[in-house]
Structure formats: C-alpha cells, structure tokens
Scaffold this motif. Structure first.
Motif, short mmCIF file in Angstrom:
data_model
loop_
_atom_site.label_atom_id
_atom_site.label_comp_id
_atom_site.label_asym_id
_atom_site.label_seq_id
_atom_site.Cartn_x
_atom_site.Cartn_y
_atom_site.Cartn_z
N LEU A 12 0.83 -1.20 0.00
CA LEU A 12 0.00 0.00 0.00
C LEU A 12 0.86 1.25 0.00
O LEU A 12 0.58 2.21 -0.74
N MET A 13 1.91 1.26 0.81
CA MET A 13 2.80 2.43 0.84
C MET A 13 3.49 2.64 -0.50
O MET A 13 3.60 3.77 -1.00
N GLU A 14 3.93 1.55 -1.11
CA GLU A 14 4.60 1.64 -2.41
C GLU A 14 3.67 2.24 -3.46
O GLU A 14 4.04 3.15 -4.20
N LEU A 15 2.44 1.72 -3.53
CA LEU A 15 1.50 2.19 -4.54
C LEU A 15 1.03 3.61 -4.25
O LEU A 15 0.87 4.42 -5.18
N ALA A 16 0.81 3.93 -2.98
CA ALA A 16 0.37 5.28 -2.62
C ALA A 16 1.44 6.32 -2.97
O ALA A 16 1.12 7.40 -3.48
N ASN A 17 2.70 6.01 -2.71
CA ASN A 17 3.79 6.92 -3.06
C ASN A 17 3.88 7.12 -4.56
O ASN A 17 4.11 8.24 -5.05
N LYS A 18 3.71 6.04 -5.31
CA LYS A 18 3.72 6.16 -6.78
C LYS A 18 2.58 7.04 -7.27
O LYS A 18 2.75 7.87 -8.16
N ALA A 19 1.40 6.84 -6.68
CA ALA A 19 0.23 7.61 -7.10
C ALA A 19 0.42 9.09 -6.81
O ALA A 19 0.10 9.95 -7.64
N ARG A 20 0.95 9.41 -5.63
CA ARG A 20 1.08 10.81 -5.23
C ARG A 20 2.18 11.53 -6.00
O ARG A 20 2.17 12.75 -6.11
N THR A 21 3.17 10.79 -6.50
CA THR A 21 4.25 11.40 -7.26
C THR A 21 4.04 11.27 -8.76
O THR A 21 4.91 11.64 -9.55
N GLY A 22 2.89 10.74 -9.18
CA GLY A 22 2.58 10.63 -10.60
C GLY A 22 3.37 9.57 -11.34
O GLY A 22 3.49 9.62 -12.57
N LYS A 23 3.90 8.58 -10.62
CA LYS A 23 4.72 7.55 -11.25
C LYS A 23 3.99 6.21 -11.35
O LYS A 23 4.58 5.20 -11.74
N ILE A 24 2.71 6.17 -11.01
CA ILE A 24 1.98 4.91 -11.04
C ILE A 24 1.58 4.58 -12.47
O ILE A 24 1.25 5.47 -13.26
#
Length: 412
Positions: free
Chosen positions: A296-308
C-alpha cells in the motif's frame, strides 16, 4: 538532434494532454531528466529526456496530442553544457555608472562589527553621495549624547503597534480547464449512477481490539517489518476473508454473465494532488498484514508522485475507501466500475455503547457497503458487513478464514 515522442499510457488510449513542462524552451537538460507531465483519461505519466542537450518544445501546456507525436526535440550537441542563466538587470546605480563616469563609492554595507545597524533610505543616500561606509560613520561618532541614548531607550520600550486586520472583498472567479483525467472521472461517476442499481447498507465496528493490538505491538512490528501497522491492512485482510464467505460481493457483470473471481484484488482509494486514484493490491488472500502495508505504501507513493502505471490501477475486484482520514463520520461511497461493491471506512469516534448490559465508552467506526443490487442481494451485502465487524472486533479470526477458533476446535 533527437525527437522525444509521446509514449502510450496503455491500450485504448490514443491521445494525452500536456499537463505541464518542467523545463523551459531552450533549456539544457540532462539524460533521464524528467521534463514534462502527461495526463490521459486514465492516468498520469512523466516524459523523460532520452539524451542530454538543448530542448526545443513542440507542444505547449494544455495541448491535446496524439500518442506517438513529437513533444519536443533535443539538440545533443549541447550535451554537458551548463544551463544558460539570464543576466541580472542593471540597477539604477549601475546605469548611472555606465552612462556617466563618477568617482568610485565605498560600499554602504557594514562590517561584522555593525551588522545590526539600521540605515534609513535618506541616510543611505547621503552616505552614498559622500562616499561613506557604516564603519566611517560609526568611527566619526566621538561620543554618545543623552539624546542619542534616550532615543534608543524609547524605541526599545515602545510596544509593537497593533494594526487592525482589514478584510478585502473580492468578486473575482477563477476558471480552470478540466483535465482529461477529471473529465473521464466525471463521466464514469455519472454512468455508475445511471447504469447500476446502487444501494448502501451500514454497520458499526468497535475498534478497541485493533487499537489495543496496534498499541501493544507497534514498536516490535516496526522493528521487524520496517513499516508502521495501520488500520487499512486490518480492513483489507478482513474484507478479503469476507469476500471468501460472500463471493457475490467480489463479482461483476460482463454483458449477460456474472464473473466471480476466486482471488481478491483489492483496490485502495488514495488522494493525490491530481485527484482520487485507486491502485490495486493483487492477491490479498496470500498476503499478511505487513505485506499489505508495504504494498500500500509503495502504490500510494507512486500515485502521489505521478509515477503509477495504468496496469497498477486496473483489474481490481473490490474497493476500499477511507473518508475517516478527512474526518468523515458517515458517507455512501460510489461503486468503482466494473466492480459491484465498495467498502467505506469512516472516522473513529468515542461513543457510549452497551457492552454486556453496561454502558461503556468505546472507539466506534461506522462502515458502509455500497453495492450493485443487480449482482448482490441484500443477504450477502448485510452478511459481508457483519463478517467484517466480527473480524475487526476479534482480529484473531482472520487467522482462521474469518471463522470462530472455538467453533473450529469443537468441529461445530
């Protein structure tokens, strides 16, 4: 000279919008430097410089461009060059120096001994006209008079002025163009309301057991797994077990067929600067609490930084959203199509509840399940929430497929 083309965010996407450029036309960029942000109707992604050099922008911010078209070019002959910096505009004093030769003036700035000395604009001008520095002025003071000292005392003892706060009235309105992502989201939300038979059922959960578990083992959990234990992992695990007991909640319509996966891919709603995104944690039935927290932390960080990536946001079978982090007490979450159900978590509030015939203050949370009544019957929807309530109030049940350990021991 190389061309940087618009990459494809995923299947069925033929065009994107240039959301913003991180560099200006004519800048010198480095290899692998992020130079722009692109936005499609499903996801955002960044554009990266394939080589270093001088950039020439072909598509402007806000433009909608086709996948495969040229976004910019990079002149690689400038690779390794230092970025150009605009020359600072000349001050009025410098202009006077260049147009009319004058005697060189001593700097007005003070040495380290007089850094705190304040100079009025008129005094500063007089010092410049007479070629004096602060050190010269201080050295020229032969003695301090009573008047000089009293002036300092008066300023020091004077209270800070209280200024009335003035409110300004504005009738201005700001207009912002909707992004492709926002337009697509709007269309999806309207289609859900129009094309599904959506209902919402509610329950409440006593969070005492989970909160006590977190308090007791949080330090050791962090030492062991290098991540904090949150509430979302408990609800994700509880929802996974509840989906096993009520598989119709994990189902979705595909034409005239109902598809029921034998796995759980739980989508978690994450608030980002670009809006709400829903990354998917796959096969949660095979994950422990620590695995869920890390993913969850990995995906949330990607989403918030536009890298998902688009793949990381598609294919979920069920969704969880937590409005409680913003203080929501109760809500009716909207289904994330093509899924048939979404669980809404809310704020934890201490309330008086009846426990074994006595009134006690307990940390309580309302939970909600919005579901498509075409796929999910009332019995499954209510039973699903009851199962989650049982597991959150008795977390050890998660180890036994959501069943009561005593019943399993007794074979009943």
């Amino acid at each position: 000279m190389i061309e940087i083309k618009i990459p494809s965010p995923g299947e069925s996407i033929s065009e994107v919008e240039i959301a913003s450029w991180f560099v200006a036309d004519g800048d010198i960029v480095e290899r692998d430097q992020e130079i722009a942000e692109l936005e499609s109707d499903k996801a955002t992604l960044t554009l990266v410089a394939e080589e270093g050099g001088k950039i020439q922008i072909q598509a402007q911010e806000g433009d909608t461009v086709a996948v495969g078209s040229i976004a910019c070019t990079i002149d690689t002959s400038f690779a390794g060059s230092a970025p150009k910096t605009a020359a600072a505009p000349a001050s009025k004093a410098e202009e006077k120096t260049t147009t009319k030769p004058t005697e060189a003036k001593a700097p007005v700035e003070a040495s380290e001994n007089y850094q705190d000395v304040k100079i009025s604009p008129i005094g500063k001008k007089l010092m410049e006209e007479n070629n004096l520095s602060v050190d010269d002025v201080m050295a020229g003071l032969q003695r301090l008079t009573k008047k000089d000292i009293q002036a300092v005392v008066d300023v020091k003892d004077q209270p800070a002025p209280i200024t009335a706060k003035t409110s300004t009235i504005s009738r201005e309105a700001k207009r912002t163009k909707m992004t492709n992502l926002r337009k697509k989201l709007s269309a999806r939300l309207v289609s859900v309301k129009n094309e599904t038979a959506m209902l919402t059922t509610f329950n409440e959960v006593d969070m005492s057991a989970v909160m006590e578990l977190r308090k007791k083992y949080q330090k050791k959990f962090v030492e062991t797994h290098d991540i904090k234990l949150g509430f979302m992992s408990f609800f994700t695990k509880a929802a996974t077990e509840a989906l096993k007991a009520h598989p119709m909640v994990n189902s979705m319509m595909d034409g005239e067929e109902i598809v029921t996966p034998d796995y759980a891919d739980i989508a978690i709603a994450v608030q980002t600067p670009k809006g709400l995104m829903v990354p998917v944690i796959r096969n949660t039935e095979s994950l422990g609490l620590a695995d869920i927290e890390k993913k969850l932390m990995e995906l949330a960080n990607k989403a918030r930084t536009g890298k998902i990536s688009l793949d990381e946001m598609t294919g979920g079978t069920f969704t969880i959203t937590n409005g409680g982090v913003f203080g929501s007490l109760l809500s009716t979450p909207i289904i994330n199509p093509p899924q048939s159900g979404i669980l809404g978590m809310h704020n934890i509030v201490e309330r008086p509840v009846a426990v074994n015939g006595k009134v006690e203050i307990r940390p309580m949370m309302y939970i909600a399940l919005s579901y498509d009544h075409r796929v999910i019957d009332g019995k499954d929807s209510v039973g699903f929430l009851v199962k989650i309530k049982e597991m959150i109030e008795n977390p050890h049940h998660m180890l036994f497929d959501g069943k009561d350990p005593d019943s399993m021991l007794l074979g009943i």
